[in-house]
Motif scaffolding. Structure first.
Motif, mmCIF file in Angstrom:
data_model
loop_
_atom_site.group_PDB
_atom_site.id
_atom_site.type_symbol
_atom_site.label_atom_id
_atom_site.label_comp_id
_atom_site.label_asym_id
_atom_site.label_seq_id
_atom_site.Cartn_x
_atom_site.Cartn_y
_atom_site.Cartn_z
ATOM 1 N N MET A 46 0.995 -1.171 -0.010
ATOM 2 C CA MET A 46 0.006 0.090 0.059
ATOM 3 C C MET A 46 0.966 1.209 0.013
ATOM 4 S SD MET A 46 -3.052 1.109 0.084
ATOM 5 C CE MET A 46 -3.618 2.668 0.385
ATOM 6 N N GLU A 47 0.723 2.072 -0.917
ATOM 7 C CA GLU A 47 1.137 3.446 -1.070
ATOM 8 C C GLU A 47 1.005 4.232 0.184
ATOM 9 O OE1 GLU A 47 2.381 4.611 -5.749
ATOM 10 O OE2 GLU A 47 0.384 4.715 -4.993
ATOM 11 N N LYS A 48 2.230 5.050 0.811
ATOM 12 C CA LYS A 48 2.057 5.861 1.821
ATOM 13 C C LYS A 48 1.814 7.227 1.211
ATOM 14 C CE LYS A 48 2.467 2.529 4.703
ATOM 15 N NZ LYS A 48 1.569 1.827 5.309
ATOM 16 N N ARG A 49 0.340 7.596 1.285
ATOM 17 C CA ARG A 49 -0.309 8.845 0.637
ATOM 18 C C ARG A 49 -0.756 9.595 1.508
ATOM 19 N NH1 ARG A 49 3.048 10.014 -4.011
ATOM 20 N NH2 ARG A 49 3.036 8.140 -5.387
ATOM 21 N N LEU A 50 -0.927 11.206 1.497
ATOM 22 C CA LEU A 50 -2.111 11.984 1.816
ATOM 23 C C LEU A 50 -3.075 11.868 0.882
ATOM 24 C CD1 LEU A 50 -2.934 14.096 3.792
ATOM 25 C CD2 LEU A 50 -1.556 15.806 2.557
ATOM 26 N N ILE A 51 -4.330 11.381 1.244
ATOM 27 C CA ILE A 51 -5.456 11.143 0.146
ATOM 28 C C ILE A 51 -6.387 12.326 0.102
ATOM 29 C CG2 ILE A 51 -4.987 8.863 0.026
ATOM 30 C CD1 ILE A 51 -7.357 8.259 2.107
ATOM 31 N N GLU A 52 -6.527 13.118 1.206
ATOM 32 C CA GLU A 52 -7.510 14.094 1.239
ATOM 33 C C GLU A 52 -7.334 15.184 2.357
ATOM 34 O OE1 GLU A 52 -11.930 13.285 0.510
ATOM 35 O OE2 GLU A 52 -11.977 13.643 2.597
ATOM 36 N N VAL A 53 -7.782 16.271 2.111
ATOM 37 C CA VAL A 53 -7.527 17.592 2.996
ATOM 38 C C VAL A 53 -8.860 18.057 2.967
ATOM 39 C CG1 VAL A 53 -6.420 19.005 1.117
ATOM 40 C CG2 VAL A 53 -6.529 19.527 3.682
ATOM 41 N N GLU A 54 -9.303 18.381 4.048
ATOM 42 C CA GLU A 54 -10.633 19.230 4.271
ATOM 43 C C GLU A 54 -10.118 20.625 5.097
ATOM 44 O OE1 GLU A 54 -13.940 17.072 6.158
ATOM 45 O OE2 GLU A 54 -13.468 15.264 4.896
ATOM 46 N N VAL A 55 -10.792 21.611 4.716
ATOM 47 C CA VAL A 55 -10.386 23.042 5.397
ATOM 48 C C VAL A 55 -11.687 23.813 5.549
ATOM 49 C CG1 VAL A 55 -8.943 24.848 5.194
ATOM 50 C CG2 VAL A 55 -7.934 22.658 4.196
ATOM 51 N N GLU A 56 -11.710 24.443 6.737
ATOM 52 C CA GLU A 56 -12.592 25.388 7.134
ATOM 53 C C GLU A 56 -12.306 26.436 7.598
ATOM 54 O OE1 GLU A 56 -15.945 23.866 9.266
ATOM 55 O OE2 GLU A 56 -15.970 21.850 8.419
ATOM 56 N N ASN A 57 -12.499 27.589 6.935
ATOM 57 C CA ASN A 57 -12.410 29.173 7.413
ATOM 58 C C ASN A 57 -10.675 29.433 7.761
ATOM 59 O OD1 ASN A 57 -15.054 29.641 7.765
ATOM 60 N ND2 ASN A 57 -14.965 28.571 9.821
ATOM 61 N N PHE A 58 -10.132 28.721 6.612
ATOM 62 C CA PHE A 58 -8.390 29.161 6.660
ATOM 63 C C PHE A 58 -8.423 30.148 5.290
ATOM 64 C CE2 PHE A 58 -3.977 28.720 5.640
ATOM 65 C CZ PHE A 58 -3.619 28.674 6.761
ATOM 66 N N ARG A 59 -8.254 31.585 5.814
ATOM 67 C CA ARG A 59 -8.166 32.270 4.833
ATOM 68 C C ARG A 59 -9.346 32.383 3.687
ATOM 69 N NH1 ARG A 59 -3.326 34.774 5.957
ATOM 70 N NH2 ARG A 59 -1.684 33.626 6.398
ATOM 71 N N SER A 60 -9.119 32.288 2.518
ATOM 72 C CA SER A 60 -10.267 32.116 1.664
ATOM 73 C C SER A 60 -11.098 30.853 1.532
ATOM 74 C CB SER A 60 -9.779 32.732 0.268
ATOM 75 O OG SER A 60 -9.217 31.741 -0.429
#
Length: 394
Positions: free
Chosen positions: A1-15
């Motif tokens: 299994m590849e070691k990856r970042l698969i998703e980022v969720e962001v709320e209210n950080f700058r725009s």
């Protein structure tokens, strides 16, 4: 299994009022100025700063909570939040990913933070670590699960503090996530610094500076560490720079003290020191150094990657990005339709700015982009973007 970042969720950080961004090996952000591309990159710079300095200093570096939080809307937001999903730890998978959440809330007399880590362990077991105030709760899920509590300073980040936990309390998993995040690099060749001599590398595994200030030392170490990678880098530079016949090094302050890069150029009686090379040449060498780094971070961000480069360099640049993305993920920002022309639909992330000041990222799904390409009978992505068919106007 590849070691990856698969998703980022962001709320209210700058725009970034509320975005969910799936991440693939190569991700190229396109869109107009002010669409939020730089803010996406700064999310990862912010997390690396949290690990390096802790939460409050990372906020202070950016002017405090009110400067970082979303400016739009009738009322200022009361919190900002970042959630990551990855497959970094040993037992994680896409169906059971690692999850990290950081939520920072504004209070009347300051700020508070909540963090949580969730990991898959062996034989169906899981672990959830939650931080609120001065309490850390470690919960093992499953038949024999239990809960333990640990004390922590009120605003200390779990990313900077919890790697010191014992292995049976989750120290290994938290340390893995913290190390990956701390390695994130936002890379931008600082040409004036890269021109200068750099100290002689002390080891064969020289770490490339985020601005390539140690470009000469890094490339000298690369030549010593991996002759094949060095030769390929030189061949790439010669392909893009037709006048170039080779790259070598000189030692103006004596061996083992300082090193400079010298370029062997066709038709010239003597080599050219990098200090006298063009802006574009230095940026190209800095980017090639990044792409041939034998010890890359988990994620590399580059803003305006095409800046100062001739269009003929872009074909090779995209090819090398894809090859390097087998070892590290890339999050790239560009304004170049010529670079976008060379991408696949799943590599393109269209960014737009809404009327309320928030960013739409991605503004189109990869499937929607593929549909537009098919309907256009195969027009290049750069042409479609430039025409406005993909939104995210230049």
């Amino acid at each position: 299994m590849e070691k990856r970042l698969i998703e980022v969720e962001v709320e209210n950080f700058r725009s970034l009022r509320k975005i969910t961004l799936p991440l693939r090996p190569l991700n190229v952000l396109v869109g107009p100025n002010g669409a939020g591309k730089t803010n996406v990159l700064d999310v990862f710079r912010f997390l690396a700063d949290v690990i390096g300095t802790d939460l409050q200093p990372a906020l202070d570096l950016r002017g405090g909570f009110d400067e970082v939080a979303f400016w739009g809307g009738e009322r200022p937001p009361t919190h900002l939040q970042i959630r990551l999903k990855s497959t970094w730890t040993t037992n994680s998978s896409r169906s059971a990913p690692d999850e990290y959440l950081l939520r920072v809330s504004r209070l009347k007399n300051g700020i508070s933070r909540r963090e949580s880590f969730q990991f898959k362990r062996t034989q169906g077991r899981g672990r959830r670590i939650t931080i609120r105030g001065q309490k850390v709760s470690v919960v093992d899920t499953g038949r024999d699960g239990g809960e333990r509590e640990i004390g922590i300073n009120a605003l200390s980040s779990g990313l900077s503090t919890l790697p010191r936990l014992s292995d049976d309390r989750g120290g290994v998993e938290v340390s893995t996530v913290a190390q990956r995040l701390a390695s994130f690099r936002v890379f931008d060749v600082r040409v004036d610094a890269a021109r200068l001599p750099s100290r002689f590398p002390r080891t064969r595994s020289e770490v490339l500076d985020d601005g390539a200030a140690n470009l000469a030392g890094f490339l000298l170490a690369l030549r010593s560490q991996d002759e094949n990678a060095w030769q390929q880098l030189v061949e790439d530079a010669m392909e893009v720079l037709p006048q170039l016949d080779g790259i070598d090094f000189d030692y103006p302050s004596g061996a083992a003290r300082e090193v400079v890069i010298v370029l062997k150029e066709r038709g010239l009686r003597r080599p050219t020191q990098l200090a006298d090379a063009s802006y574009g040449t230095i940026r190209l060498l800095g980017l090639l150094a990044l792409l041939y780094d034998p010890n890359p971070p988990a994620l590399t961000c580059v803003e305006e990657i095409d800046h100062g480069l001739h269009p003929q360099a872009l074909e090779l640049l995209v090819e090398r990005l894809r090859e390097a993305s087998e070892r590290t993920q890339f999050l790239i920002a560009t304004h170049s339709p010529a670079l976008a022309d060379r991408l696949e639909p799943e590599e393109l992330v269209v960014c737009e700015r809404r009327d309320d000041g928030s960013s739409a990222i991605p503004a189109l799904t990869a499937q929607r982009i593929e549909g537009i390409v098919e309907a256009s009978e195969g027009l290049p992505l750069g042409d479609l973007w430039f025409s406005g068919a993909l939104g995210g106007d230049l």
